[in-house]
Motif scaffolding. Sequence first.
Motif, PDB file in Angstrom:
ATOM      1  N   VAL A  85       0.833  -1.197   0.000  1.00  0.00           N
ATOM      2  CA  VAL A  85       0.000   0.000   0.000  1.00  0.00           C
ATOM      3  C   VAL A  85       0.870   1.250   0.000  1.00  0.00           C
ATOM      4  O   VAL A  85       1.846   1.341   0.760  1.00  0.00           O
ATOM      5  CB  VAL A  85      -0.916   0.024   1.247  1.00  0.00           C
ATOM      6  CG1 VAL A  85      -1.797   1.271   1.241  1.00  0.00           C
ATOM      7  CG2 VAL A  85      -1.770  -1.231   1.308  1.00  0.00           C
ATOM      8  N   GLY A  86       0.516   2.210  -0.831  1.00  0.00           N
ATOM      9  CA  GLY A  86       1.183   3.495  -0.819  1.00  0.00           C
ATOM     10  C   GLY A  86       0.559   4.411   0.224  1.00  0.00           C
ATOM     11  O   GLY A  86      -0.672   4.491   0.309  1.00  0.00           O
ATOM     12  N   HIS A  87       1.372   5.086   1.021  1.00  0.00           N
ATOM     13  CA  HIS A  87       0.876   5.984   2.061  1.00  0.00           C
ATOM     14  C   HIS A  87       0.745   7.395   1.499  1.00  0.00           C
ATOM     15  O   HIS A  87       1.620   7.877   0.797  1.00  0.00           O
ATOM     16  CB  HIS A  87       1.835   5.974   3.254  1.00  0.00           C
ATOM     17  CG  HIS A  87       1.351   6.742   4.437  1.00  0.00           C
ATOM     18  ND1 HIS A  87       1.558   8.093   4.588  1.00  0.00           N
ATOM     19  CD2 HIS A  87       0.651   6.339   5.526  1.00  0.00           C
ATOM     20  CE1 HIS A  87       1.014   8.496   5.725  1.00  0.00           C
ATOM     21  NE2 HIS A  87       0.459   7.448   6.317  1.00  0.00           N
ATOM     22  N   GLY A  88      -0.355   8.073   1.815  1.00  0.00           N
ATOM     23  CA  GLY A  88      -0.556   9.423   1.315  1.00  0.00           C
ATOM     24  C   GLY A  88      -1.504   9.459   0.131  1.00  0.00           C
ATOM     25  O   GLY A  88      -2.255   8.515  -0.122  1.00  0.00           O
ATOM     26  N   LYS A  89      -1.432  10.544  -0.627  1.00  0.00           N
ATOM     27  CA  LYS A  89      -2.310  10.707  -1.782  1.00  0.00           C
ATOM     28  C   LYS A  89      -1.787   9.921  -2.975  1.00  0.00           C
ATOM     29  O   LYS A  89      -0.585   9.663  -3.081  1.00  0.00           O
ATOM     30  CB  LYS A  89      -2.426  12.190  -2.148  1.00  0.00           C
ATOM     31  CG  LYS A  89      -3.055  13.051  -1.069  1.00  0.00           C
ATOM     32  CD  LYS A  89      -3.107  14.505  -1.508  1.00  0.00           C
ATOM     33  CE  LYS A  89      -3.717  15.381  -0.414  1.00  0.00           C
ATOM     34  NZ  LYS A  89      -3.753  16.817  -0.822  1.00  0.00           N
ATOM     35  N   LEU A  90      -2.702   9.572  -3.872  1.00  0.00           N
ATOM     36  CA  LEU A  90      -2.311   8.866  -5.085  1.00  0.00           C
ATOM     37  C   LEU A  90      -1.335   9.728  -5.883  1.00  0.00           C
ATOM     38  O   LEU A  90      -1.588  10.899  -6.143  1.00  0.00           O
ATOM     39  CB  LEU A  90      -3.538   8.558  -5.943  1.00  0.00           C
ATOM     40  CG  LEU A  90      -3.272   7.786  -7.240  1.00  0.00           C
ATOM     41  CD1 LEU A  90      -2.683   6.424  -6.944  1.00  0.00           C
ATOM     42  CD2 LEU A  90      -4.554   7.644  -8.047  1.00  0.00           C
ATOM     43  N   GLY A  91      -0.203   9.156  -6.248  1.00  0.00           N
ATOM     44  CA  GLY A  91       0.829   9.881  -6.978  1.00  0.00           C
ATOM     45  C   GLY A  91       2.031  10.205  -6.123  1.00  0.00           C
ATOM     46  O   GLY A  91       3.101  10.539  -6.640  1.00  0.00           O
ATOM     47  N   GLU A  92       1.884  10.085  -4.797  1.00  0.00           N
ATOM     48  CA  GLU A  92       3.001  10.398  -3.905  1.00  0.00           C
ATOM     49  C   GLU A  92       3.957   9.228  -3.736  1.00  0.00           C
ATOM     50  O   GLU A  92       5.061   9.396  -3.238  1.00  0.00           O
ATOM     51  CB  GLU A  92       2.479  10.841  -2.534  1.00  0.00           C
ATOM     52  CG  GLU A  92       1.752  12.173  -2.549  1.00  0.00           C
ATOM     53  CD  GLU A  92       1.337  12.639  -1.172  1.00  0.00           C
ATOM     54  OE1 GLU A  92       1.050  13.837  -1.025  1.00  0.00           O
ATOM     55  OE2 GLU A  92       1.287  11.806  -0.241  1.00  0.00           O
ATOM     56  N   LEU A 103      -0.674   3.034  -5.560  1.00  0.00           N
ATOM     57  CA  LEU A 103       0.691   3.071  -6.089  1.00  0.00           C
ATOM     58  C   LEU A 103       0.673   3.511  -7.549  1.00  0.00           C
ATOM     59  O   LEU A 103      -0.268   3.209  -8.281  1.00  0.00           O
ATOM     60  CB  LEU A 103       1.352   1.691  -6.007  1.00  0.00           C
ATOM     61  CG  LEU A 103       1.482   1.048  -4.633  1.00  0.00           C
ATOM     62  CD1 LEU A 103       1.888  -0.407  -4.787  1.00  0.00           C
ATOM     63  CD2 LEU A 103       2.501   1.799  -3.779  1.00  0.00           C
ATOM     64  N   VAL A 104       1.716   4.224  -7.957  1.00  0.00           N
ATOM     65  CA  VAL A 104       1.921   4.547  -9.362  1.00  0.00           C
ATOM     66  C   VAL A 104       3.084   3.698  -9.853  1.00  0.00           C
ATOM     67  O   VAL A 104       4.179   3.754  -9.288  1.00  0.00           O
ATOM     68  CB  VAL A 104       2.239   6.047  -9.562  1.00  0.00           C
ATOM     69  CG1 VAL A 104       2.610   6.310 -11.019  1.00  0.00           C
ATOM     70  CG2 VAL A 104       1.048   6.905  -9.151  1.00  0.00           C
ATOM     71  N   PHE A 105       2.851   2.883 -10.884  1.00  0.00           N
ATOM     72  CA  PHE A 105       3.890   1.995 -11.401  1.00  0.00           C
ATOM     73  C   PHE A 105       4.564   2.617 -12.614  1.00  0.00           C
ATOM     74  O   PHE A 105       3.911   3.203 -13.478  1.00  0.00           O
ATOM     75  CB  PHE A 105       3.295   0.641 -11.793  1.00  0.00           C
ATOM     76  CG  PHE A 105       3.025  -0.259 -10.631  1.00  0.00           C
ATOM     77  CD1 PHE A 105       4.012  -1.096 -10.145  1.00  0.00           C
ATOM     78  CD2 PHE A 105       1.785  -0.255 -10.012  1.00  0.00           C
ATOM     79  CE1 PHE A 105       3.763  -1.924  -9.068  1.00  0.00           C
ATOM     80  CE2 PHE A 105       1.528  -1.075  -8.936  1.00  0.00           C
ATOM     81  CZ  PHE A 105       2.525  -1.909  -8.460  1.00  0.00           C
TER      82      PHE A 105
END
Length: 205
Positions: A156-163, A182-184
Amino acid sequence: MEAGGLPLELWRMILAYLHLPDLGRCSLVCRAWYELILSLDSTRWRQLCLGCTKCRHPNWPNQPDVEPESWREAFKQHYLASKTWTKNALDLESSVCFSLFRRRRERRTLSVGPGHEFDSLGSALAMASLYDRIVLFPGVYEEQGEIILKVPVEIVGHGKLGEVALLASIDQHCSTTRLCNLVFMPAWFSPFMYKVGVHINRWPF
């Protein structure tokens, strides 16, 4: 096996009509009943697996015509994933049917990023166990080698999408994985961003 003198094949036909909770209850009666429930792999477990609207064929997308080694195991992975990835689900250990799918430990959260427990996704995965959550804090993560997912995990990415951006080539060998926020970006050493092998069933991201 004390079952009123009925042949095992007749019992298998009767048990093939049971729903999952009832199968779980029957498996708790005794060892013989437990083994009998397990023997329904190519009948009732196959029906449960293919009849679940949230499940894909265990060998999707590469070999959807090939039967898995165990339909019960395939259904188990779907069941565990759906419960584990749903935040507000009931405690898995409290379910009578979960006696067939019991896990022995609680899932952990592994933190990745500057000032956190791990500095890369690869190092966190090396320490991860079944269904652990790996949290990537804001930043760009460029993995130098191919990431191989061997056990089911949640990334999981923490924060806003794109961070959180992940530059990696990922090869999934486990039955299920959840990737979220996550942005791949393709890794520099590979034109492939995400590879799915045989016996793979990703849970919806």
